[in-house]
Design a protein around this motif. Structure first.
Motif, PDB file in Angstrom:
ATOM      1  N   ASP B  88     -11.018 -13.903  -3.777  1.00  0.00           N
ATOM      2  CA  ASP B  88     -11.804 -15.045  -4.240  1.00  0.00           C
ATOM      3  C   ASP B  88     -12.808 -14.665  -5.318  1.00  0.00           C
ATOM      4  O   ASP B  88     -13.533 -15.530  -5.811  1.00  0.00           O
ATOM      5  N   GLY B  89     -12.885 -13.376  -5.650  1.00  0.00           N
ATOM      6  CA  GLY B  89     -13.903 -12.901  -6.591  1.00  0.00           C
ATOM      7  C   GLY B  89     -13.651 -13.286  -8.033  1.00  0.00           C
ATOM      8  O   GLY B  89     -14.448 -12.957  -8.915  1.00  0.00           O
ATOM      9  N   GLY B  90     -12.562 -13.954  -8.295  1.00  0.00           N
ATOM     10  CA  GLY B  90     -12.272 -14.376  -9.661  1.00  0.00           C
ATOM     11  C   GLY B  90     -11.561 -13.298 -10.455  1.00  0.00           C
ATOM     12  O   GLY B  90     -11.333 -12.192  -9.965  1.00  0.00           O
ATOM     13  N   GLY B  91     -11.200 -13.645 -11.693  1.00  0.00           N
ATOM     14  CA  GLY B  91     -10.471 -12.704 -12.536  1.00  0.00           C
ATOM     15  C   GLY B  91      -8.980 -12.994 -12.508  1.00  0.00           C
ATOM     16  O   GLY B  91      -8.523 -13.933 -11.847  1.00  0.00           O
ATOM     17  N   THR B  92      -8.240 -12.178 -13.214  1.00  0.00           N
ATOM     18  CA  THR B  92      -6.789 -12.343 -13.280  1.00  0.00           C
ATOM     19  C   THR B  92      -6.163 -11.853 -11.976  1.00  0.00           C
ATOM     20  O   THR B  92      -6.808 -11.109 -11.220  1.00  0.00           O
ATOM     21  N   PRO B  93      -4.908 -12.230 -11.708  1.00  0.00           N
ATOM     22  CA  PRO B  93      -4.230 -11.685 -10.523  1.00  0.00           C
ATOM     23  C   PRO B  93      -4.257 -10.151 -10.495  1.00  0.00           C
ATOM     24  O   PRO B  93      -4.444  -9.558  -9.418  1.00  0.00           O
ATOM     25  N   SER B  94      -4.128  -9.488 -11.639  1.00  0.00           N
ATOM     26  CA  SER B  94      -4.175  -8.013 -11.659  1.00  0.00           C
ATOM     27  C   SER B  94      -5.539  -7.512 -11.204  1.00  0.00           C
ATOM     28  O   SER B  94      -5.638  -6.553 -10.427  1.00  0.00           O
ATOM     29  N   ALA B 100      -8.673  -6.007  -4.330  1.00  0.00           N
ATOM     30  CA  ALA B 100      -8.243  -6.122  -2.924  1.00  0.00           C
ATOM     31  C   ALA B 100      -7.782  -4.763  -2.396  1.00  0.00           C
ATOM     32  O   ALA B 100      -8.197  -4.320  -1.324  1.00  0.00           O
ATOM     33  N   VAL B 101      -6.947  -4.075  -3.175  1.00  0.00           N
ATOM     34  CA  VAL B 101      -6.411  -2.785  -2.731  1.00  0.00           C
ATOM     35  C   VAL B 101      -7.511  -1.739  -2.643  1.00  0.00           C
ATOM     36  O   VAL B 101      -7.643  -1.038  -1.641  1.00  0.00           O
ATOM     37  N   SER B 102      -8.371  -1.645  -3.674  1.00  0.00           N
ATOM     38  CA  SER B 102      -9.366  -0.575  -3.641  1.00  0.00           C
ATOM     39  C   SER B 102     -10.391  -0.809  -2.536  1.00  0.00           C
ATOM     40  O   SER B 102     -10.785   0.141  -1.852  1.00  0.00           O
ATOM     41  N   SER B 103     -10.796  -2.063  -2.294  1.00  0.00           N
ATOM     42  CA  SER B 103     -11.786  -2.275  -1.232  1.00  0.00           C
ATOM     43  C   SER B 103     -11.161  -2.121   0.158  1.00  0.00           C
ATOM     44  O   SER B 103     -11.794  -1.581   1.065  1.00  0.00           O
ATOM     45  N   PHE B 104      -9.904  -2.534   0.303  1.00  0.00           N
ATOM     46  CA  PHE B 104      -9.205  -2.374   1.593  1.00  0.00           C
ATOM     47  C   PHE B 104      -9.000  -0.885   1.902  1.00  0.00           C
ATOM     48  O   PHE B 104      -9.169  -0.439   3.042  1.00  0.00           O
ATOM     49  N   VAL B 105      -8.659  -0.113   0.886  1.00  0.00           N
ATOM     50  CA  VAL B 105      -8.480   1.332   1.057  1.00  0.00           C
ATOM     51  C   VAL B 105      -9.815   2.005   1.410  1.00  0.00           C
ATOM     52  O   VAL B 105      -9.876   2.843   2.317  1.00  0.00           O
ATOM     53  N   ARG B 106     -10.873   1.635   0.697  1.00  0.00           N
ATOM     54  CA  ARG B 106     -12.185   2.234   1.012  1.00  0.00           C
ATOM     55  C   ARG B 106     -12.554   1.977   2.463  1.00  0.00           C
ATOM     56  O   ARG B 106     -13.030   2.869   3.158  1.00  0.00           O
ATOM     57  N   ARG B 145      -0.232 -12.053  -0.318  1.00  0.00           N
ATOM     58  CA  ARG B 145       0.960 -12.762  -0.792  1.00  0.00           C
ATOM     59  C   ARG B 145       0.584 -13.775  -1.877  1.00  0.00           C
ATOM     60  O   ARG B 145       1.284 -13.923  -2.874  1.00  0.00           O
ATOM     61  N   GLU B 146      -0.554 -14.433  -1.666  1.00  0.00           N
ATOM     62  CA  GLU B 146      -0.989 -15.439  -2.640  1.00  0.00           C
ATOM     63  C   GLU B 146      -1.341 -14.795  -3.985  1.00  0.00           C
ATOM     64  O   GLU B 146      -1.012 -15.348  -5.039  1.00  0.00           O
ATOM     65  N   ILE B 147      -2.003 -13.647  -3.945  1.00  0.00           N
ATOM     66  CA  ILE B 147      -2.319 -12.961  -5.215  1.00  0.00           C
ATOM     67  C   ILE B 147      -1.011 -12.609  -5.937  1.00  0.00           C
ATOM     68  O   ILE B 147      -0.888 -12.801  -7.150  1.00  0.00           O
ATOM     69  N   LEU B 148      -0.031 -12.100  -5.174  1.00  0.00           N
ATOM     70  CA  LEU B 148       1.246 -11.725  -5.807  1.00  0.00           C
ATOM     71  C   LEU B 148       1.923 -12.960  -6.415  1.00  0.00           C
ATOM     72  O   LEU B 148       2.418 -12.913  -7.553  1.00  0.00           O
ATOM     73  N   ARG B 149       1.926 -14.069  -5.667  1.00  0.00           N
ATOM     74  CA  ARG B 149       2.555 -15.299  -6.175  1.00  0.00           C
ATOM     75  C   ARG B 149       1.850 -15.782  -7.436  1.00  0.00           C
ATOM     76  O   ARG B 149       2.498 -16.220  -8.383  1.00  0.00           O
ATOM     77  N   ASP B 150       0.507 -15.723  -7.431  1.00  0.00           N
ATOM     78  CA  ASP B 150      -0.258 -16.138  -8.617  1.00  0.00           C
ATOM     79  C   ASP B 150       0.143 -15.293  -9.828  1.00  0.00           C
ATOM     80  O   ASP B 150       0.309 -15.813 -10.928  1.00  0.00           O
ATOM     81  N   THR B 165       7.028  -6.898  -0.606  1.00  0.00           N
ATOM     82  CA  THR B 165       6.045  -6.145  -1.385  1.00  0.00           C
ATOM     83  C   THR B 165       4.650  -6.294  -0.760  1.00  0.00           C
ATOM     84  O   THR B 165       3.878  -5.327  -0.715  1.00  0.00           O
ATOM     85  N   THR B 166       4.341  -7.476  -0.236  1.00  0.00           N
ATOM     86  CA  THR B 166       3.073  -7.688   0.474  1.00  0.00           C
ATOM     87  C   THR B 166       2.956  -6.713   1.649  1.00  0.00           C
ATOM     88  O   THR B 166       1.930  -6.051   1.835  1.00  0.00           O
TER      89      THR B 166
END
Lengths: 207, 207
Positions: B88-94, B100-106, B145-150, B165-166
């Motif tokens: 929800d933080g905004g920005g492009t899907p990338s 999402a990945v870096s904060s989930f990994v941290r 999944r939603e980020i990937l679809r976007d 992939t999700t």
């Protein structure tokens, strides 16, 4: 290693363990460790699952840790064999990497109970056995690292961080053992194919 | 969520649990479950680690399963928060996927003990609690999944199999909890950055 070849061990899990009583006890130990965890399992539980007495167990295994060590050793030997067969099977680095990932994933999916024990209970091994197993893991890492280096050399791969990417590739495959049974809507072969494609993308330059 | 923000919970793990005795018991339970496994841990062990009597434990938790449920619930709530904040933080899907990945990994690196308990002991929950936790996981899956679809919609991503992939992206992040402590030559931030890059490659067209 083809899909047909690597199912052989499925027909007779732990076929390398003899005599039959020792094999049965190992199968029972894998089940019990996977279900309740190493520390919550007693040698009495294991003997009971195998339909034997605790005294019969001690003929084959002196301690519970000896059972865990046998399981870990055979599991890690198989994992290294699977990766090495793929790496040594010839072809381009891309082909070798795809084969390594898909066969490693198939193994973790099919043998998920064994893989969980092997991957999650390493801290329960004695120091000597733990050192031996960590050395086997280093050799598995080295197989994948070499494929990545070969691909970087031929120009097929674009991998800025070879050790980090090696770790990620193996980690992705290993975690299949955690989720496979729970959400099993895909066959081991399908997961293997999907993951080989995802890993090839990981090591390729972006369009 | 920035790196600074998501360290807050590190200063006071389980700060959401009150009173202090209940929090101490939860911290002790996470340690014990992570070290010996859920089934090998008794409520007496947990009370002892927290410096309390078994009777004092029962004031706060009726059963060992209630402790596991609290840990799993809070852990899964946090995981979902981390992913949702990034999405929800905004920005492009990338950008959203990388965050999402870096904060989930941290989170999985820093809280690896909690994450191991939360991820590996789900089968020990009661059926009712398990259903509740599985629903939280479905919501985490849905965020990714939603980020990937976007990204597929905007044309930034090339993802032939969005659900698969999700699953792979989340699995890669979760397995950090397994290996992080053992081979910890990298900081949680470094692993987060490496993984964000690898995942962006996974969802991009190959050159």
């Amino acid at each position: 290693m083809t899909a047909a070849q690597d199912t052989t061990s499925e027909d007779m899990p732990w076929g390398e363990v003899a005599p039959e009583a020792a094999r049965k006890l190992l199968v029972a130990a894998v089940e019990a460790f996977a279900e309740r965890g190493y520390h919550a399992t007693t040698t009495r539980d294991i003997a009971g699952r195998a339909g034997m007495s605790p005294a019969a167990l001690y003929i084959h295994y002196k301690t519970k840790e000896e059972l865990l060590h046998r399981i870990s050793r055979i599991g890690h030997d198989r994992a290294l064999e699977v990766l090495s067969a793929a790496s040594d099977g010839g072809g381009t680095p891309s082909e070798r990497l795809a084969e390594a990932v898909s066969s490693f994933v198939r193994w973790h999916a099919r043998r998920h109970d064994t893989a969980r024990v092997v991957q999650y209970e390493i801290d329960a091994l004695s120091e000597e056995h733990r050192t031996e197993i960590v050395e086997l893991r280093r050799r598995s890492d080295a197989v994948v690292r070499e494929i990545l280096r070969d691909g970087v050399e031929t120009g097929e791969f674009d991998v800025p961080d070879v050790p980090g990417t090696t770790l990620a590739v193996l980690s992705l495959c290993i975690d299949v053992a955690r989720w496979f049974n729970v959400r099993g809507h895909r066959t081991p072969e399908e997961v293997g194919e999907l993951y080989a494609d995802l890993v090839l993308r990981m090591v390729s330059a972006r369009a």
